[in-house]
Design a protein around this motif. Structure first.
Motif, mmCIF file in Angstrom:
data_model
loop_
_atom_site.group_PDB
_atom_site.id
_atom_site.type_symbol
_atom_site.label_atom_id
_atom_site.label_comp_id
_atom_site.label_asym_id
_atom_site.label_seq_id
_atom_site.Cartn_x
_atom_site.Cartn_y
_atom_site.Cartn_z
ATOM 1 N N MET A 1 0.852 -1.180 0.000
ATOM 2 C CA MET A 1 0.000 0.000 0.000
ATOM 3 C C MET A 1 0.890 1.234 0.000
ATOM 4 S SD MET A 1 -2.371 1.341 3.161
ATOM 5 C CE MET A 1 -1.174 0.913 4.375
ATOM 6 N N SER A 2 0.630 2.114 -0.942
ATOM 7 C CA SER A 2 1.376 3.366 -0.948
ATOM 8 C C SER A 2 0.546 4.436 -0.239
ATOM 9 C CB SER A 2 1.681 3.807 -2.378
ATOM 10 O OG SER A 2 0.528 4.321 -3.004
ATOM 11 N N CYS A 3 1.231 5.428 0.239
ATOM 12 C CA CYS A 3 0.547 6.525 0.934
ATOM 13 C C CYS A 3 -0.426 7.224 -0.010
ATOM 14 C CB CYS A 3 1.591 7.493 1.480
ATOM 15 S SG CYS A 3 0.882 8.831 2.457
ATOM 16 N N LYS A 4 -0.010 7.377 -1.271
ATOM 17 C CA LYS A 4 -0.859 8.058 -2.247
ATOM 18 C C LYS A 4 -2.143 7.266 -2.509
ATOM 19 C CE LYS A 4 -0.928 10.105 -6.792
ATOM 20 N NZ LYS A 4 -0.198 10.415 -8.006
ATOM 21 N N SER A 5 -2.033 5.934 -2.653
ATOM 22 C CA SER A 5 -3.231 5.137 -2.921
ATOM 23 C C SER A 5 -4.175 5.149 -1.721
ATOM 24 C CB SER A 5 -2.875 3.710 -3.323
ATOM 25 O OG SER A 5 -2.230 3.029 -2.274
ATOM 26 N N LEU A 6 -3.624 5.134 -0.511
ATOM 27 C CA LEU A 6 -4.465 5.204 0.680
ATOM 28 C C LEU A 6 -5.150 6.555 0.771
ATOM 29 C CD1 LEU A 6 -5.564 4.033 3.294
ATOM 30 C CD2 LEU A 6 -3.511 4.862 4.440
ATOM 31 N N THR A 7 -4.407 7.625 0.541
ATOM 32 C CA THR A 7 -4.983 8.968 0.598
ATOM 33 C C THR A 7 -6.096 9.132 -0.435
ATOM 34 O OG1 THR A 7 -2.895 9.870 1.385
ATOM 35 C CG2 THR A 7 -4.456 11.441 0.425
ATOM 36 N N ALA A 9 -7.936 6.735 -1.776
ATOM 37 C CA ALA A 9 -9.075 5.914 -1.371
ATOM 38 C C ALA A 9 -9.841 6.556 -0.223
ATOM 39 C CB ALA A 9 -8.591 4.517 -0.986
ATOM 40 N N LEU A 10 -9.130 7.133 0.746
ATOM 41 C CA LEU A 10 -9.797 7.829 1.855
ATOM 42 C C LEU A 10 -10.644 8.982 1.335
ATOM 43 C CD1 LEU A 10 -6.860 7.984 4.432
ATOM 44 C CD2 LEU A 10 -8.962 6.644 4.682
ATOM 45 N N THR A 11 -10.090 9.748 0.421
ATOM 46 C CA THR A 11 -10.808 10.895 -0.153
ATOM 47 C C THR A 11 -12.053 10.444 -0.912
ATOM 48 O OG1 THR A 11 -8.755 12.146 -0.325
ATOM 49 C CG2 THR A 11 -10.587 12.874 -1.715
ATOM 50 N N LEU A 12 -11.910 9.395 -1.720
ATOM 51 C CA LEU A 12 -13.050 8.906 -2.505
ATOM 52 C C LEU A 12 -14.122 8.296 -1.604
ATOM 53 C CD1 LEU A 12 -11.126 7.415 -5.537
ATOM 54 C CD2 LEU A 12 -12.565 9.475 -5.512
ATOM 55 N N TYR A 13 -13.709 7.645 -0.525
ATOM 56 C CA TYR A 13 -14.687 7.103 0.417
ATOM 57 C C TYR A 13 -15.414 8.243 1.129
ATOM 58 C CZ TYR A 13 -16.848 4.600 4.224
ATOM 59 O OH TYR A 13 -17.775 4.109 5.116
ATOM 60 N N GLY A 28 -5.441 -1.195 -1.589
ATOM 61 C CA GLY A 28 -4.622 -2.398 -1.504
ATOM 62 C C GLY A 28 -4.542 -3.020 -0.125
ATOM 63 N N VAL A 29 -5.520 -2.734 0.723
ATOM 64 C CA VAL A 29 -5.538 -3.321 2.068
ATOM 65 C C VAL A 29 -6.878 -4.001 2.312
ATOM 66 C CG1 VAL A 29 -3.937 -1.606 3.012
ATOM 67 C CG2 VAL A 29 -6.367 -1.220 3.200
ATOM 68 N N PRO A 30 -6.929 -4.930 3.256
ATOM 69 C CA PRO A 30 -8.213 -5.556 3.614
ATOM 70 C C PRO A 30 -9.195 -4.514 4.163
ATOM 71 C CG PRO A 30 -6.363 -6.777 4.558
ATOM 72 C CD PRO A 30 -5.807 -5.501 3.997
ATOM 73 N N ALA A 31 -10.469 -4.795 3.996
ATOM 74 C CA ALA A 31 -11.516 -3.851 4.422
ATOM 75 C C ALA A 31 -11.415 -3.489 5.902
ATOM 76 C CB ALA A 31 -12.897 -4.414 4.102
ATOM 77 N N MET A 32 -11.097 -4.457 6.755
ATOM 78 C CA MET A 32 -10.994 -4.170 8.194
ATOM 79 C C MET A 32 -9.853 -3.184 8.472
ATOM 80 S SD MET A 32 -13.441 -5.718 9.747
ATOM 81 C CE MET A 32 -12.946 -5.837 11.441
ATOM 82 N N LYS A 33 -8.746 -3.349 7.793
ATOM 83 C CA LYS A 33 -7.612 -2.438 7.982
ATOM 84 C C LYS A 33 -7.947 -1.052 7.419
ATOM 85 C CE LYS A 33 -2.634 -2.189 7.476
ATOM 86 N NZ LYS A 33 -1.425 -2.871 7.017
ATOM 87 N N PHE A 34 -8.663 -1.021 6.297
ATOM 88 C CA PHE A 34 -9.067 0.264 5.725
ATOM 89 C C PHE A 34 -10.032 0.980 6.669
ATOM 90 C CE2 PHE A 34 -11.534 3.104 3.007
ATOM 91 C CZ PHE A 34 -10.502 3.834 2.436
ATOM 92 N N ALA A 35 -10.967 0.241 7.269
ATOM 93 C CA ALA A 35 -11.906 0.843 8.222
ATOM 94 C C ALA A 35 -11.149 1.441 9.407
ATOM 95 C CB ALA A 35 -12.922 -0.189 8.698
ATOM 96 N N ALA A 36 -10.104 0.750 9.853
ATOM 97 C CA ALA A 36 -9.291 1.287 10.952
ATOM 98 C C ALA A 36 -8.589 2.572 10.511
ATOM 99 C CB ALA A 36 -8.267 0.250 11.399
#
Length: 53
Positions: A1-7, A9-13, A28-36
């Motif tokens: 998971m890159s910082c850019k892809s997480l950022t 995804a957070l913005t789009l969510y 690129g992370v499991p849903a539970m980790k993304f929710a955290a």
């Protein structure tokens, strides 16, 4: 998971463009980790019904 892809995804969510599952896949992370990650960034996790296909 890159910082850019997480950022991204957070913005789009947060903007309700993606569901939790879609955003997790994009980041690129499991849903539970993304929710955290959402909670740690102060973004509430939405209650979601089954995804429309």
């Amino acid at each position: 998971m890159s910082c850019k892809s997480l950022t991204t995804a957070l913005t789009l969510y947060r903007s309700e463009t993606l569901t939790l599952e879609q955003a997790a896949r994009r980041s690129g992370v499991p849903a539970m980790k993304f929710a955290a990650a959402l909670r740690s960034h102060g973004i509430p996790v939405r209650e979601e019904r089954g995804e429309a296909r």
